[in-house]
Scaffold this motif. Structure first.
Motif, PDB file in Angstrom:
ATOM      1  N   SER A  96     -13.356  18.199  26.466  1.00 56.69           N
ATOM      2  CA  SER A  96     -13.681  17.221  27.508  1.00 56.69           C
ATOM      3  C   SER A  96     -12.598  16.156  27.605  1.00 56.69           C
ATOM      4  N   ARG A 113     -19.742  20.906  35.624  1.00 54.91           N
ATOM      5  CA  ARG A 113     -18.739  20.588  34.593  1.00 54.91           C
ATOM      6  C   ARG A 113     -18.120  19.204  34.797  1.00 54.91           C
ATOM      7  N   GLN A 128     -15.346  12.496  34.712  1.00 55.84           N
ATOM      8  CA  GLN A 128     -15.715  13.111  33.440  1.00 55.84           C
ATOM      9  C   GLN A 128     -15.608  14.617  33.580  1.00 55.84           C
ATOM     10  N   ASN A 145     -15.944  18.187  31.606  1.00 56.53           N
ATOM     11  CA  ASN A 145     -16.463  18.898  30.437  1.00 56.53           C
ATOM     12  C   ASN A 145     -16.202  20.392  30.589  1.00 56.53           C
TER      13      ASN A 145
END
Length: 121
Positions: A17, A67, A82, A84
């Protein structure tokens, strides 16, 4: 004048991440939509995510749903991306952009310098 400064890129292993930040100045931050875009080597720039002035977000590509998420902190004039479950195909230079209006349908008019994200083992 308008300034957009991205940070948070780097090298990450697949499945990892990262959180990118876009620090903005030179305009009334609360009023405008901010988008994230990316450009991989040899490819055209593509949209990733956008957030409107009212915190509504839109995805430009289905591959990022589940994601990637976008958020904004109007007190800090900053938008975050963000990311991930990163994949090697997410490797690109990531740019944030100031849209010309409150909604993501408006055109991106100003761009940051970009931050490199490399996903590799």
């Amino acid at each position: 004048q308008v300034q957009l400064v991205e940070s948070g890129g780097g090298l990450v292993q697949p499945g990892g991440s990262l959180r990118l930040s876009c620090a903005a100045s030179g305009f009334i931050f609360d009023y405008y939509a901010i988008g994230w875009f990316r450009q991989a080597p040899g490819k055209e720039r593509e949209g990733v995510l956008c957030i409107s002035s009212s915190d509504g977000s839109i995805y430009y590509a289905d591959s990022m749903k589940g994601r990637f998420t976008i958020s904004r902190d109007n007190a800090k004039n900053t938008v975050y991306l963000q990311m991930n479950s990163l994949k090697p195909e997410d490797t690109a230079v990531y740019y944030c952009a100031l849209h010309s209006g409150s909604y993501c349908a408006s055109s991106p008019d100003y761009w940051g310098q970009g931050t490199q994200v490399t996903v590799s083992s």
